[in-house]
Motif scaffolding. Structure first.
Motif, PDB file in Angstrom:
ATOM      1  N   GLN A  23      16.723 -85.846 -22.073  1.00 56.41           N
ATOM      2  CA  GLN A  23      15.621 -86.478 -22.085  1.00 56.41           C
ATOM      3  C   GLN A  23      15.662 -88.044 -22.635  1.00 56.41           C
ATOM      4  O   GLN A  23      15.720 -89.031 -22.223  1.00 56.41           O
ATOM      5  CB  GLN A  23      15.080 -86.147 -21.234  1.00 56.41           C
ATOM      6  CG  GLN A  23      13.044 -87.212 -21.374  1.00 56.41           C
ATOM      7  CD  GLN A  23      13.540 -87.524 -20.132  1.00 56.41           C
ATOM      8  OE1 GLN A  23      13.869 -87.174 -18.851  1.00 56.41           O
ATOM      9  NE2 GLN A  23      12.771 -88.831 -19.885  1.00 56.41           N
ATOM     10  N   GLN A  24      15.642 -87.371 -23.601  1.00 57.41           N
ATOM     11  CA  GLN A  24      15.960 -88.401 -25.216  1.00 57.41           C
ATOM     12  C   GLN A  24      17.458 -88.858 -25.299  1.00 57.41           C
ATOM     13  O   GLN A  24      16.975 -90.262 -25.482  1.00 57.41           O
ATOM     14  CB  GLN A  24      16.430 -87.376 -26.476  1.00 57.41           C
ATOM     15  CG  GLN A  24      14.825 -86.664 -26.643  1.00 57.41           C
ATOM     16  CD  GLN A  24      15.049 -85.825 -28.352  1.00 57.41           C
ATOM     17  OE1 GLN A  24      15.966 -85.826 -29.077  1.00 57.41           O
ATOM     18  NE2 GLN A  24      13.952 -84.830 -28.585  1.00 57.41           N
ATOM     19  N   GLN A  72      25.499 -79.484 -25.671  1.00 54.13           N
ATOM     20  CA  GLN A  72      26.309 -79.914 -23.897  1.00 54.13           C
ATOM     21  C   GLN A  72      26.960 -78.438 -23.584  1.00 54.13           C
ATOM     22  O   GLN A  72      27.148 -77.525 -22.656  1.00 54.13           O
ATOM     23  CB  GLN A  72      26.448 -80.565 -23.548  1.00 54.13           C
ATOM     24  CG  GLN A  72      27.071 -81.237 -21.913  1.00 54.13           C
ATOM     25  CD  GLN A  72      27.502 -82.136 -21.678  1.00 54.13           C
ATOM     26  OE1 GLN A  72      27.682 -82.834 -22.797  1.00 54.13           O
ATOM     27  NE2 GLN A  72      27.881 -82.984 -20.452  1.00 54.13           N
ATOM     28  N   MET A  73      27.926 -78.303 -24.940  1.00 55.36           N
ATOM     29  CA  MET A  73      28.957 -77.242 -25.649  1.00 55.36           C
ATOM     30  C   MET A  73      28.901 -75.670 -25.874  1.00 55.36           C
ATOM     31  O   MET A  73      29.134 -75.265 -24.487  1.00 55.36           O
ATOM     32  CB  MET A  73      29.820 -77.523 -26.365  1.00 55.36           C
ATOM     33  CG  MET A  73      31.793 -76.833 -26.398  1.00 55.36           C
ATOM     34  SD  MET A  73      31.884 -77.440 -28.077  1.00 55.36           S
ATOM     35  CE  MET A  73      31.982 -79.304 -27.241  1.00 55.36           C
ATOM     36  N   GLU A  74      27.428 -76.134 -26.361  1.00 57.73           N
ATOM     37  CA  GLU A  74      26.910 -74.831 -26.446  1.00 57.73           C
ATOM     38  C   GLU A  74      26.168 -74.023 -25.433  1.00 57.73           C
ATOM     39  O   GLU A  74      26.106 -72.550 -24.805  1.00 57.73           O
ATOM     40  CB  GLU A  74      25.849 -74.770 -28.092  1.00 57.73           C
ATOM     41  CG  GLU A  74      25.572 -73.157 -28.261  1.00 57.73           C
ATOM     42  CD  GLU A  74      24.016 -73.512 -29.248  1.00 57.73           C
ATOM     43  OE1 GLU A  74      24.608 -72.531 -29.615  1.00 57.73           O
ATOM     44  OE2 GLU A  74      24.663 -74.313 -30.140  1.00 57.73           O
ATOM     45  N   TYR A  75      26.064 -74.870 -24.611  1.00 57.35           N
ATOM     46  CA  TYR A  75      24.754 -74.042 -23.490  1.00 57.35           C
ATOM     47  C   TYR A  75      26.513 -73.885 -22.379  1.00 57.35           C
ATOM     48  O   TYR A  75      26.054 -73.256 -21.705  1.00 57.35           O
ATOM     49  CB  TYR A  75      24.435 -75.329 -22.526  1.00 57.35           C
ATOM     50  CG  TYR A  75      23.959 -75.592 -21.209  1.00 57.35           C
ATOM     51  CD1 TYR A  75      22.213 -74.522 -21.091  1.00 57.35           C
ATOM     52  CD2 TYR A  75      23.627 -76.179 -20.176  1.00 57.35           C
ATOM     53  CE1 TYR A  75      22.484 -73.885 -20.240  1.00 57.35           C
ATOM     54  CE2 TYR A  75      22.729 -75.602 -19.038  1.00 57.35           C
ATOM     55  CZ  TYR A  75      22.018 -74.679 -19.195  1.00 57.35           C
ATOM     56  OH  TYR A  75      21.707 -74.650 -17.857  1.00 57.35           O
ATOM     57  N   THR A  76      27.112 -74.991 -22.339  1.00 58.38           N
ATOM     58  CA  THR A  76      28.337 -74.622 -21.172  1.00 58.38           C
ATOM     59  C   THR A  76      28.842 -72.914 -21.330  1.00 58.38           C
ATOM     60  O   THR A  76      29.314 -72.235 -20.745  1.00 58.38           O
ATOM     61  CB  THR A  76      29.678 -75.514 -21.299  1.00 58.38           C
ATOM     62  OG1 THR A  76      28.730 -76.959 -20.752  1.00 58.38           O
ATOM     63  CG2 THR A  76      30.034 -75.087 -20.125  1.00 58.38           C
ATOM     64  N   GLN A  77      28.678 -72.951 -22.912  1.00 60.12           N
ATOM     65  CA  GLN A  77      29.552 -71.318 -22.955  1.00 60.12           C
ATOM     66  C   GLN A  77      27.989 -70.194 -23.261  1.00 60.12           C
ATOM     67  O   GLN A  77      28.984 -69.452 -22.700  1.00 60.12           O
ATOM     68  CB  GLN A  77      30.089 -71.511 -24.614  1.00 60.12           C
ATOM     69  CG  GLN A  77      30.617 -72.584 -24.698  1.00 60.12           C
ATOM     70  CD  GLN A  77      31.279 -72.345 -26.771  1.00 60.12           C
ATOM     71  OE1 GLN A  77      30.391 -72.299 -27.237  1.00 60.12           O
ATOM     72  NE2 GLN A  77      32.636 -73.603 -27.056  1.00 60.12           N
ATOM     73  N   LEU A 129      16.794 -76.931 -24.699  1.00 61.25           N
ATOM     74  CA  LEU A 129      17.471 -77.507 -25.389  1.00 61.25           C
ATOM     75  C   LEU A 129      18.101 -78.235 -25.030  1.00 61.25           C
ATOM     76  O   LEU A 129      17.884 -79.529 -25.176  1.00 61.25           O
ATOM     77  CB  LEU A 129      17.614 -76.809 -26.648  1.00 61.25           C
ATOM     78  CG  LEU A 129      17.157 -75.671 -27.034  1.00 61.25           C
ATOM     79  CD1 LEU A 129      17.856 -75.273 -28.089  1.00 61.25           C
ATOM     80  CD2 LEU A 129      16.131 -76.486 -27.952  1.00 61.25           C
ATOM     81  N   TYR A 130      18.898 -78.204 -23.571  1.00 64.30           N
ATOM     82  CA  TYR A 130      19.707 -79.673 -23.328  1.00 64.30           C
ATOM     83  C   TYR A 130      18.746 -80.507 -22.183  1.00 64.30           C
ATOM     84  O   TYR A 130      19.094 -81.397 -22.762  1.00 64.30           O
ATOM     85  CB  TYR A 130      20.958 -78.563 -22.754  1.00 64.30           C
ATOM     86  CG  TYR A 130      21.987 -79.245 -21.798  1.00 64.30           C
ATOM     87  CD1 TYR A 130      22.430 -80.133 -22.249  1.00 64.30           C
ATOM     88  CD2 TYR A 130      21.634 -79.576 -20.580  1.00 64.30           C
ATOM     89  CE1 TYR A 130      23.465 -80.969 -21.745  1.00 64.30           C
ATOM     90  CE2 TYR A 130      21.877 -80.235 -19.708  1.00 64.30           C
ATOM     91  CZ  TYR A 130      23.273 -80.900 -20.450  1.00 64.30           C
ATOM     92  OH  TYR A 130      23.807 -81.791 -19.556  1.00 64.30           O
TER      93      TYR A 130
END
Length: 712
Positions: A332-333, A202-207, A326-327
């Motif tokens: 979902q998991q 979540q953090m990496e996707y935001t960046q 990936l996020y």
């Protein structure tokens, strides 16, 4: 309501008398009451998880209350021989209906007690009837309504078997879940790893979203600045990586310096040589080559920079899309993990509740086994209090009836008082007159004793100067002095209807003005019902105003002196058939003008304004007009009508005087304290009758001035 206090008192007395008469004549009724108590005979039947430990009894109690007055119970009571012989049912056509109507069963709101009451004029028979009904009810309870220990035990065993089966099933389901999905349970390493990976993605996707947005912004800005290489070069310096990739334009700076130096040399040579000199041509050609080189370098820099910015934007966007997939997969998991955790907790809670329920049922079974030969779980009714003979009648209740009679009497009296006041349009006070009619109140005159004679009331200021009434008339005089215009000499006094006391006010006001040092003449213009000659005790049949206006007598001969210094009287004179025409004639107008020139004040006593037109005619001629209203007699309607009639003809209404005000509260009692204690101004002698003004010039100024003007 205070004005209608006698109405309220009469209504209260009548209501209390009616209540007392009802109490004395009403047949006394006696009431006896028996009480039944709901008793739990053992333990309650096993309850569900949602119900309370103690079973609800409200429906049961209300059901039993209906059974107590059912036809089956009452029929069993009437089968008793002693009941049929009671005097209570001697003159009753349908005893069953009478008993059902008068029996009253009440269920306690905060307890399990049922009260059975019955009322009758025969005090000794009432408890017998109530107790027989209770005994018939207890005897009629069916065996099917009671549960024995075997029935209760069977129900408990069935409940135990059902709860055990359900508990075993939930335990099997929990064991299967732990064996298949235990890695996902709360506290497992895999569960913690999934959560941590989700937070990291979540953090990496935001960046990545921020980097893609920034790269897109730089690329769009570079496209817009492509036509301005220098600005684009400065903007590209904020992105060191892109600028280094594009070369940064380092080779352009020396060329720009050479271009600036060559341009300076060219300007210096042009100042010394002609433009076609060989040196100038050579230097110009060099400068053109430098510019061409700079343009080529700028174009290459822009192309390279745009390509680098586009490639950076595409790479950032691709990375964002990769991390987005990936996020969402990891989220979902996590959702599946949470669902499994909730299911696991729910299974644990259900197993725990079922174990507690089974333990409760086991405890109840052990308790039932300890009871032998007793009914268990039944709701039993016991007699808490049997019905007793009443010592005092329950009806009529003297205090309650008298209290209700008092309340009804006060309410009826108050309502009648308010209704009477609402329907009564009578004006009663100066404040009410000022508020309703909208005219100022010049003074308030208290009521005089009816035992006094007309002359005594009409000359109150002269005969009793210390009386409160005299002070009230002087108050009116003061209001006229300060409220009327200085040039106002003729004062008209009228009233809405006859009997309002205007003539008494006129005479006393004239005396008060004369006592104040003003030469005053009182003109009695009420040809319909003259009163001034009665008040001043003079003759008027031989001459007066009517005789002057018809030419039968000169004005100087008609004016009469009074026993008050400075006050003259022109009485009405003989009766005439056309008063309105005489008052509306030019001769009367000239007469009034002459009197105004000869006297300081000319006070005119006019007929009621709403009865005849005389007052309207005089109001249009006089300088100011005063309206006399009688408290408790004049109404709002007639007062407003009188004001409208005067204003319609242009009369200058100065204000109103409220006459005959009641002395309640002794509002005027303080006047006597500040009156003249030495008796100055009081005259005990009667006025000389038929006193006329001498014709030799020794009379008042008015007589001399008027007789010098010919036929007037």
């Amino acid at each position: 309501m205070w004005r209608g206090r006698w109405i309220m008192l009469i209504c209260l007395v009548l209501a209390l008398a009616g209540g007392f008469a009802y109490i004395e004549t009403a047949t006394p009724i006696y009431t006896s009451t028996a009480k039944l108590y709901l008793d739990y005979g053992g333990i309650p039947v096993v309850q569900t998880q949602e119900s309370a430990r103690i079973p609800r009894t409200d429906r049961y109690l209300y059901t039993q209350a209906e059974l107590l007055v059912s036809q089956r119970i009452l029929g069993a009571v009437f089968e008793l021989p002693e009941i049929r012989r009671l005097r209570t049912f001697a003159n009753v056509t349908i005893p069953m209906a009478y008993l059902r109507k008068n029996i009253h069963v009440e269920v306690g709101r905060r307890d399990e007690i049922v009260s059975i009451s019955f009322s009758s004029p025969h005090a000794t028979e009432v408890p017998q009837i109530v107790n027989d009904i209770v005994e018939a009810y207890l005897a009629s309870r069916s065996d099917s309504q009671q549960r024995n220990s075997a029935q209760v035990m069977k129900m408990l065993q069935e409940e135990m078997a059902r709860a055990s089966d359900e508990l075993n099933g939930k335990r099997d389901e929990l064991a299967e879940f732990e064996s298949t999905s235990m890695p996902l349970s709360l506290g497992s390493d895999q569960g913690s790893g999934v959560a941590q990976l989700y937070l990291s993605l979540q953090m990496e996707y935001t960046q990545a979203q921020l980097r893609a947005s920034d790269a897109e912004l730089f690329y769009r800005s570079a496209q817009m600045l492509a036509k301005d290489p220098e600005t684009l070069r400065q903007y590209a310096r904020t992105r060191s990586q892109v600028a280094a990739y594009a070369g940064g334009g380092s080779e352009i700076a020396p060329l720009e310096a050479q271009l600036i130096a060559g341009q300076s040399d060219l300007d210096a040579l042009l100042a010394e040589l002609t433009p076609d000199h060989p040196r100038i041509a050579l230097l110009t050609a060099q400068l053109e080559r430098i510019r061409t080189t700079i343009d080529e370098l700028n174009g290459r820099f822009v192309r390279v920079l745009l390509a680098a910015a586009e490639r950076q934007y595409i790479e950032a966007k691709d990375r964002e899309e990769e991390l987005a997939g990936l996020y969402h997969e990891q989220r979902q998991q996590v959702a599946e993990l949470n669902s499994e955790l909730n299911r696991y907790r729910r299974l644990i809670t259900e197993v725990s509740d079922l174990e507690a329920h089974c333990q409760t049922v086991r405890t109840q079974i052990r308790e039932v086994r300890t009871i032998v030969g007793e009914d268990v779980g039944q709701l039993r009714m016991k007699i808490l209090e049997p019905a007793m003979v009443a010592q005092l009648p329950s009806h009529p209740q003297k205090s309650k009836i008298m209290a209700m009679a008092m309340i009804l009497g006060l309410l009826a009296g108050g309502a009648l008082s308010v209704l009477r006041d609402f329907m009564d349009q009578t004006l009663r006070s100066g404040d009410e007159i000022a508020a309703v009619l909208g005219v100022p109140v010049l003074g308030v005159v208290p009521a005089m004793s009816q035992r006094e004679t007309v002359p005594s009331r009409g000359r109150k200021v002269h005969l009793q100067p210390d009386a409160p009434e005299a002070e009230a008339f002087r108050t009116v005089r003061t209001a006229i002095f300060f409220g009327a215009p200085k040039e106002a000499r003729t004062i008209l006094v009228t009233s809405p209807a006859a009997g309002d006391g205007k003539s008494t006010l006129v005479s006393n006001l004239a005396i008060a003005m004369a006592q104040a040092g003003q030469k005053t003449i009182l003109l009695d213009a009420d040809f319909r019902k003259p009163m001034q000659h009665v008040i001043f005790e003079v003759e008027h049949d031989q001459g007066g105003l009517s005789a002057v206006l018809t030419g039968q007598m000169k004005l100087a001969e008609a004016i009469q002196r009074t026993d008050t210094d400075g006050l003259s009287l022109l009485p009405c004179g003989p009766a005439v058939s056309n008063p309105s025409e005489i008052l509306n004639s030019p001769r009367f107008t000239r007469l009034l003008t002459c009197l105004a020139e000869a006297y300081d004040r000319v006070i005119i006593d006019a007929p009621p304004v709403t009865v005849v037109a005389d007052a309207q005619i005089l109001g249009a001629t006089c300088d100011i007009t005063m309206l006399v209203l009688r408290a408790g007699k004049s109404t709002k309607k007639i007062g407003q009508r009188a004001i409208d009639d005067l204003q319609r003809v242009g009369a200058r209404l100065l204000g109103t005087v409220v006459n005959d005000v009641a002395r309640s509260g002794d509002r005027y009692g303080y006047y006597g304290t500040y009156g003249r204690s030495n008796g100055s101004g009081r005259s005990g002698s009667k006025a000389v009758k038929n006193r006329q003004v001498p014709s030799d010039g020794s009379g008042p100024k008015s007589a001399v001035a008027i007789t010098s003007k010919g036929d007037r």
